[in-house]
Design a protein around this motif. Structure first.
Motif, PDB file in Angstrom:
ATOM      1  N   LYS A 151       0.826  -1.215   0.000  1.00 21.93           N
ATOM      2  CA  LYS A 151       0.000   0.000   0.000  1.00 21.93           C
ATOM      3  C   LYS A 151       0.857   1.261   0.000  1.00 21.93           C
ATOM      4  O   LYS A 151       0.521   2.255  -0.643  1.00 21.93           O
ATOM      5  CB  LYS A 151      -0.908  -0.035   1.232  1.00 21.93           C
ATOM      6  CG  LYS A 151      -1.857   1.143   1.364  1.00 21.93           C
ATOM      7  CD  LYS A 151      -2.724   0.969   2.601  1.00 21.93           C
ATOM      8  CE  LYS A 151      -3.641   2.165   2.803  1.00 21.93           C
ATOM      9  NZ  LYS A 151      -4.473   2.016   4.021  1.00 21.93           N
ATOM     10  N   GLU A 152       1.986   1.202   0.704  1.00 22.16           N
ATOM     11  CA  GLU A 152       2.850   2.382   0.812  1.00 22.16           C
ATOM     12  C   GLU A 152       3.561   2.694  -0.502  1.00 22.16           C
ATOM     13  O   GLU A 152       4.142   3.771  -0.658  1.00 22.16           O
ATOM     14  CB  GLU A 152       3.882   2.186   1.926  1.00 22.16           C
ATOM     15  CG  GLU A 152       4.854   1.034   1.692  1.00 22.16           C
ATOM     16  CD  GLU A 152       4.305  -0.321   2.129  1.00 22.16           C
ATOM     17  OE1 GLU A 152       5.102  -1.277   2.187  1.00 22.16           O
ATOM     18  OE2 GLU A 152       3.094  -0.424   2.410  1.00 22.16           O
ATOM     19  N   TYR A 356      -7.794   2.806  -0.997  1.00 23.55           N
ATOM     20  CA  TYR A 356      -8.993   3.021  -0.189  1.00 23.55           C
ATOM     21  C   TYR A 356     -10.049   1.946  -0.426  1.00 23.55           C
ATOM     22  O   TYR A 356     -10.726   1.519   0.507  1.00 23.55           O
ATOM     23  CB  TYR A 356      -9.556   4.396  -0.523  1.00 23.55           C
ATOM     24  CG  TYR A 356     -10.737   4.845   0.297  1.00 23.55           C
ATOM     25  CD1 TYR A 356     -10.563   5.359   1.581  1.00 23.55           C
ATOM     26  CD2 TYR A 356     -12.032   4.797  -0.215  1.00 23.55           C
ATOM     27  CE1 TYR A 356     -11.645   5.799   2.323  1.00 23.55           C
ATOM     28  CE2 TYR A 356     -13.119   5.232   0.508  1.00 23.55           C
ATOM     29  CZ  TYR A 356     -12.923   5.738   1.789  1.00 23.55           C
ATOM     30  OH  TYR A 356     -13.998   6.175   2.520  1.00 23.55           O
ATOM     31  N   GLU A 424      -7.969   7.023   5.318  1.00 24.83           N
ATOM     32  CA  GLU A 424      -7.629   5.605   5.238  1.00 24.83           C
ATOM     33  C   GLU A 424      -8.868   4.805   4.847  1.00 24.83           C
ATOM     34  O   GLU A 424      -9.998   5.274   4.931  1.00 24.83           O
ATOM     35  CB  GLU A 424      -7.098   5.112   6.586  1.00 24.83           C
ATOM     36  CG  GLU A 424      -5.786   5.755   6.998  1.00 24.83           C
ATOM     37  CD  GLU A 424      -4.644   5.331   6.099  1.00 24.83           C
ATOM     38  OE1 GLU A 424      -4.616   4.148   5.683  1.00 24.83           O
ATOM     39  OE2 GLU A 424      -3.772   6.175   5.808  1.00 24.83           O
ATOM     40  N   ARG A 425      -8.639   3.559   4.443  1.00 26.13           N
ATOM     41  CA  ARG A 425      -9.724   2.681   4.032  1.00 26.13           C
ATOM     42  C   ARG A 425     -10.654   2.386   5.209  1.00 26.13           C
ATOM     43  O   ARG A 425     -10.197   2.057   6.303  1.00 26.13           O
ATOM     44  CB  ARG A 425      -9.154   1.366   3.497  1.00 26.13           C
ATOM     45  CG  ARG A 425     -10.209   0.354   3.082  1.00 26.13           C
ATOM     46  CD  ARG A 425      -9.568  -0.994   2.807  1.00 26.13           C
ATOM     47  NE  ARG A 425      -8.581  -0.885   1.759  1.00 26.13           N
ATOM     48  CZ  ARG A 425      -7.587  -1.740   1.583  1.00 26.13           C
ATOM     49  NH1 ARG A 425      -7.459  -2.758   2.399  1.00 26.13           N
ATOM     50  NH2 ARG A 425      -6.732  -1.581   0.599  1.00 26.13           N
TER      51      ARG A 425
END
Length: 440
Positions: A151-152, A356, A424-425
């Motif tokens: 994700k990063e 997300y 954030e998600r």
């Protein structure tokens, strides 16, 4: 009673370290090489298809307009089901099959030309079918990056992929012109076909193992489509970005519908120099893609999107002044700056979507948004063409530039206005199991 849908295989948790970043990630490198090659072929092919219609078949403006609209029409009736299907299937396999289908479709045009049976109906059918295949390819492509990298690393990955696509957009029109001049208009489509071979080879060599949901977890196609649409509609951030993208595409494609006529007939640019102007504009897109990550670090991802759309994109208002109050060179540079802002904003918004959206629903959610976004493209093109006929190209660009800038108002009226970074998600609630026979 609830049904739990397993997520796809988790991406690597540790980002590649060192100065090479994602270039050290073998699977990402294969994806980048394949899709940049494919992007170059697509940029060549889009110009070559129009050249075949105009030069080889002596098509008029209406026929070329129908040809362009046919390429985007499938999004209106395939976008939503494609999202549900892609969430059921291995996405890399979807991309591989699409590459092979695109190879066959584009190669059929030069083959028909060599056999002496090429006609405008075949070009329209090819445009329509390739558009349908690209619905699936684009949906899978937009969802596959989170399965390859952590994700990063999504923002870095999108910057690199978008930069490659922008570089292909710069080179594509010139390559298409050179091929058409040296070998005939249909040769560009042959080059496009070869690019899909490269893409297919690279995709087939990606080693990441995907784990799509088992058949027992499927809820029925219509229900799964509805889940994606509801998630998009009920989420204030995704809903905002979908509407923002649709308004932006409406304005951009309205401008694109008359930009060539404007440059040649209103500004007096020689036909050979039109490609140079477009190359300058495309360089702005490359710069925007390259700077997106730095903008997010310095200002924040959400605030950076606002900056791109409210400060940089308004440079488009200098374009209709070309040839009247400002030199073309100044207006072309301003146009490039505006496009750079649009592309940087697209990178930031696209990275947010990938991070997300729940992994098991990302295909459906993105397809729901894309149906709205890409469905606006033929509408904008037809509206721009009609306004150009009725009011002239310069006035049309003024109107469509205003439409493009109104997309910034969508952002200002949303919760994104007060954020530094995208949120954030959220946690995805479990979906209740409904009675009825499962649909495979």
């Amino acid at each position: 009673m609830t049904t739990t849908v397993p997520a796809p295989a988790a991406p690597p948790t540790g980002p590649p370290r060192g100065r090479w970043g994602l270039w050290a990630h073998a699977d990402f490198r294969r994806l980048w090489i394949g899709e940049t090659s494919s992007g170059l072929g697509t940029a060549v092919g889009s110009v070559a298809l129009a050249l075949v219609a105009v030069v080889t078949l002596d098509a008029g403006p209406l026929a070329v307009g129908v040809l362009n609209a046919a390429a985007w029409l499938p999004w209106l009736f395939l976008g939503l089901p494609a999202g549900a299907w892609v969430d059921r299937w291995p996405r890399l396999r979807v991309m591989l099959v699409c590459d092979l289908l695109l190879l066959l479709l584009f190669a059929s045009v030069p083959v028909a030309g060599w056999l002496g049976v090429l006609g405008m109906p075949q070009l329209v059918v090819v445009a329509l079918l390739t558009g349908a295949v690209k619905v699936f390819f684009s949906t899978a492509y937009g969802a596959v990056l989170p399965t390859l990298v952590g994700k990063e690393d999504l923002l870095e990955g999108n910057v690199k992929l978008r930069s490659g696509a922008s570089a292909a957009d710069i080179a594509g029109p010139g390559v298409a012109g050179l091929l058409a001049q040296a070998f005939g208009a249909a040769s560009g489509l042959l080059a496009d076909s070869v690019s899909y071979v490269v893409s297919a080879i690279c995709v087939s060599r990606i080693r990441t193992v995907e784990q799509p949901p088992p058949r027992s977890a499927r809820r029925g196609l219509l229900r799964e489509i509805g889940d994606g649409v509801r998630f998009l509609v009920h989420d204030p951030y995704l809903r905002t970005l979908a509407l923002f993208g649709a308004v932006g595409n409406l304005g951009l494609n309205g401008i694109q519908a008359v930009q060539t006529v404007f440059l040649i007939r209103s500004v007096g640019v020689e036909p050979g120099a039109v490609g140079l102007v477009f190359a300058v504009v495309s360089i702005g897109g490359l710069a925007g893609a390259t700077l997106a990550r730095r903008i997010a670090r310095r200002l924040g991802s959400a605030r950076g999107l606002l900056l791109c759309e409210l400060v940089v994109a308004p440079f488009i208002l200098l374009l209709p002044l070309a040839g009247e109050r400002l030199p073309l060179a100044v207006c072309a540079l301003a146009w490039a700056v505006a496009v750079g802002g649009v592309i940087a904003g697209n990178v930031l918004a696209g990275s947010f979507n990938q991070a997300y959206c729940p992994p098991e629903m990302i295909g459906r959610i993105r397809a729901s948004a894309a149906t709205l976004n890409y469905g606006a493209i033929p509408v904008g093109a037809l509206a721009g063409g009609w306004l150009g006929e009725a009011l002239g190209a310069r006035t049309t660009i003024w109107i469509m530039a205003g439409v493009l800038l109104s997309a910034g108002g969508v952002l200002l009226a949303s919760p994104l206005r007060g954020l530094r970074d995208f949120p954030e998600r959220p946690e995805l609630p479990e979906l209740p199991e409904r009675p009825g026979r499962p649909v495979s």
